[in-house]
Scaffold this motif. Structure first.
Motif, PDB file in Angstrom:
ATOM      1  N   UNK A 298      13.208  -5.743   6.557  1.00  0.00           N
ATOM      2  CA  UNK A 298      12.854  -6.953   4.654  1.00  0.00           C
ATOM      3  C   UNK A 298      12.815  -5.399   4.017  1.00  0.00           C
ATOM      4  N   UNK A 299      12.621  -5.517   2.725  1.00  0.00           N
ATOM      5  CA  UNK A 299      12.102  -4.374   1.804  1.00  0.00           C
ATOM      6  C   UNK A 299      11.418  -5.365   0.373  1.00  0.00           C
ATOM      7  N   UNK A 300      10.605  -4.990   0.131  1.00  0.00           N
ATOM      8  CA  UNK A 300       9.999  -5.425  -1.082  1.00  0.00           C
ATOM      9  C   UNK A 300       9.150  -5.110  -2.425  1.00  0.00           C
ATOM     10  N   UNK A 301      10.102  -4.968  -2.941  1.00  0.00           N
ATOM     11  CA  UNK A 301      10.305  -4.323  -4.255  1.00  0.00           C
ATOM     12  C   UNK A 301       9.694  -4.593  -5.716  1.00  0.00           C
ATOM     13  N   UNK A 302       9.046  -3.371  -5.768  1.00  0.00           N
ATOM     14  CA  UNK A 302       8.114  -3.765  -7.077  1.00  0.00           C
ATOM     15  C   UNK A 302       8.720  -2.800  -8.206  1.00  0.00           C
ATOM     16  N   UNK A 303       8.967  -3.591  -9.042  1.00  0.00           N
ATOM     17  CA  UNK A 303      10.598  -3.262 -10.463  1.00  0.00           C
ATOM     18  C   UNK A 303      10.061  -3.813 -11.318  1.00  0.00           C
ATOM     19  N   UNK A 304       9.868  -2.577 -12.994  1.00  0.00           N
ATOM     20  CA  UNK A 304      10.173  -3.006 -14.152  1.00  0.00           C
ATOM     21  C   UNK A 304      11.117  -2.540 -14.823  1.00  0.00           C
ATOM     22  N   UNK A 305      11.753  -2.981 -15.879  1.00  0.00           N
ATOM     23  CA  UNK A 305      12.055  -2.173 -16.863  1.00  0.00           C
ATOM     24  C   UNK A 305      13.647  -1.736 -16.152  1.00  0.00           C
ATOM     25  N   UNK A 306      13.562  -1.826 -14.543  1.00  0.00           N
ATOM     26  CA  UNK A 306      14.943  -1.041 -14.202  1.00  0.00           C
ATOM     27  C   UNK A 306      14.262   0.090 -13.160  1.00  0.00           C
ATOM     28  N   UNK A 307      13.206  -0.203 -13.378  1.00  0.00           N
ATOM     29  CA  UNK A 307      12.151   1.387 -12.769  1.00  0.00           C
ATOM     30  C   UNK A 307      11.985   0.592 -11.214  1.00  0.00           C
ATOM     31  N   UNK A 308      11.551   1.068  -9.890  1.00  0.00           N
ATOM     32  CA  UNK A 308      10.791   0.964  -9.633  1.00  0.00           C
ATOM     33  C   UNK A 308       9.608   1.155  -9.339  1.00  0.00           C
ATOM     34  N   UNK A 309       8.956   0.593  -9.027  1.00  0.00           N
ATOM     35  CA  UNK A 309       7.272   1.894  -8.738  1.00  0.00           C
ATOM     36  C   UNK A 309       6.951   2.157  -7.439  1.00  0.00           C
ATOM     37  N   UNK A 310       6.900   0.648  -6.297  1.00  0.00           N
ATOM     38  CA  UNK A 310       7.312   0.904  -4.995  1.00  0.00           C
ATOM     39  C   UNK A 310       7.646   0.597  -4.351  1.00  0.00           C
ATOM     40  N   UNK A 311       7.915   0.672  -2.659  1.00  0.00           N
ATOM     41  CA  UNK A 311       8.564  -0.471  -1.786  1.00  0.00           C
ATOM     42  C   UNK A 311       7.634  -1.022  -0.797  1.00  0.00           C
ATOM     43  N   UNK A 312       7.597  -1.943  -0.076  1.00  0.00           N
ATOM     44  CA  UNK A 312       6.962  -2.559   0.898  1.00  0.00           C
ATOM     45  C   UNK A 312       7.849  -2.667   1.748  1.00  0.00           C
ATOM     46  N   UNK A 313       7.916  -2.186   2.704  1.00  0.00           N
ATOM     47  CA  UNK A 313       9.051  -2.214   4.267  1.00  0.00           C
ATOM     48  C   UNK A 313       8.295  -3.432   5.507  1.00  0.00           C
ATOM     49  N   UNK A 314       9.228  -3.643   5.614  1.00  0.00           N
ATOM     50  CA  UNK A 314       8.663  -4.228   7.280  1.00  0.00           C
ATOM     51  C   UNK A 314       9.254  -4.456   8.521  1.00  0.00           C
ATOM     52  N   UNK A 315       9.005  -4.675  10.104  1.00  0.00           N
ATOM     53  CA  UNK A 315       9.524  -4.545  10.826  1.00  0.00           C
ATOM     54  C   UNK A 315       9.320  -4.963  12.204  1.00  0.00           C
ATOM     55  N   UNK A 316       9.580  -5.005  13.095  1.00  0.00           N
ATOM     56  CA  UNK A 316       8.677  -5.531  13.854  1.00  0.00           C
ATOM     57  C   UNK A 316       7.197  -4.616  14.352  1.00  0.00           C
ATOM     58  N   UNK A 317       5.950  -5.648  13.875  1.00  0.00           N
ATOM     59  CA  UNK A 317       4.103  -4.966  13.775  1.00  0.00           C
ATOM     60  C   UNK A 317       4.933  -3.208  13.040  1.00  0.00           C
ATOM     61  N   UNK A 318       5.054  -3.249  12.295  1.00  0.00           N
ATOM     62  CA  UNK A 318       5.729  -1.826  11.699  1.00  0.00           C
ATOM     63  C   UNK A 318       5.258  -2.794   9.771  1.00  0.00           C
ATOM     64  N   UNK A 319       4.843  -1.865   9.554  1.00  0.00           N
ATOM     65  CA  UNK A 319       4.606  -1.586   7.764  1.00  0.00           C
ATOM     66  C   UNK A 319       5.170  -0.463   7.445  1.00  0.00           C
ATOM     67  N   UNK A 320       5.706  -0.426   5.982  1.00  0.00           N
ATOM     68  CA  UNK A 320       5.984   1.039   5.325  1.00  0.00           C
ATOM     69  C   UNK A 320       6.018   0.464   4.114  1.00  0.00           C
ATOM     70  N   UNK A 321       4.930   2.013   3.163  1.00  0.00           N
ATOM     71  CA  UNK A 321       4.450   2.079   1.922  1.00  0.00           C
ATOM     72  C   UNK A 321       5.639   3.168   1.401  1.00  0.00           C
ATOM     73  N   UNK A 322       6.992   3.056   0.698  1.00  0.00           N
ATOM     74  CA  UNK A 322       7.265   3.929  -0.357  1.00  0.00           C
ATOM     75  C   UNK A 322       7.067   4.501  -1.471  1.00  0.00           C
ATOM     76  N   UNK A 323       7.179   4.952  -2.123  1.00  0.00           N
ATOM     77  CA  UNK A 323       6.281   5.641  -3.449  1.00  0.00           C
ATOM     78  C   UNK A 323       7.950   7.066  -3.691  1.00  0.00           C
ATOM     79  N   UNK A 324       8.623   6.973  -4.695  1.00  0.00           N
ATOM     80  CA  UNK A 324       9.282   7.572  -5.034  1.00  0.00           C
ATOM     81  C   UNK A 324       9.204   8.914  -6.411  1.00  0.00           C
ATOM     82  N   UNK A 325       8.810   9.982  -5.940  1.00  0.00           N
ATOM     83  CA  UNK A 325       8.544  10.629  -7.424  1.00  0.00           C
ATOM     84  C   UNK A 325       9.710  11.379  -7.971  1.00  0.00           C
ATOM     85  N   UNK A 326       9.754  11.677  -9.053  1.00  0.00           N
ATOM     86  CA  UNK A 326      10.255  12.211  -9.897  1.00  0.00           C
ATOM     87  C   UNK A 326      10.146  13.619 -10.043  1.00  0.00           C
TER      88      UNK A 326
END
Length: 137
Positions: free
Chosen positions: A49-77
């Motif tokens: 799963x991906x759980x994304x936080x967005x506003x105005x067409x731009x993503x702030x960050x996203x959380x990812x889930x899989x078997x006993x794992x969490x990922x936190x994604x941030x993309x910097x321009x």
């Protein structure tokens, strides 16, 4: 967007009790500072799963889930990378390691943080402030 948004119980089973608590607290911290659209999606090839936080067409960050794992994604321009690099001495070795090892694509530097607890949460919120000022008091 996925039609199969996990129930809290399904997410708890997938992550395990401890990581489910971490997931909930990360969401609470982000949502306490930012009023954003929240979108569930499939997690691609590596995540369930991906759980994304967005506003105005731009993503702030996203959380990812899989078997006993969490990922936190941030993309910097480019401008965000410059801001981060100007103050990188204020970050822990764990944050700097992910920054240095992350690949920079045409659209930005994709930083994925593997979360096992909340020890990086304060610094992750600082990274989000580089992307966007909080819009909640």
């Amino acid at each position: 967007m996925t039609k199969n948004e996990p129930t809290p119980n399904e997410l708890n089973i997938l992550l395990g009790d401890h990581l489910f608590t971490v997931w909930q607290e990360v969401c609470s911290q982000v949502e306490g500072k930012y009023d954003m659209e929240k979108l569930w999606n499939t997690g691609g090839k590596k995540w369930d799963y991906e759980y994304k936080y967005r506003r105005g067409g731009k993503t702030l960050c996203a959380l990812y889930a899989k078997d006993h794992s969490i990922g936190f994604m941030v993309i910097f321009g480019k401008a965000e990378r410059e801001k981060f690099e100007a103050e990188q001495e204020n970050y822990s070795p764990a944050i700097l390691k992910v920054y240095e090892e992350s690949v920079t694509y045409r659209d930005g530097k994709w930083m994925m943080f593997a979360l096992t607890d909340l020890s990086l949460m304060g610094e992750l919120l600082k990274l989000l402030r580089i992307k966007r000022r909080p819009n909640k008091k």
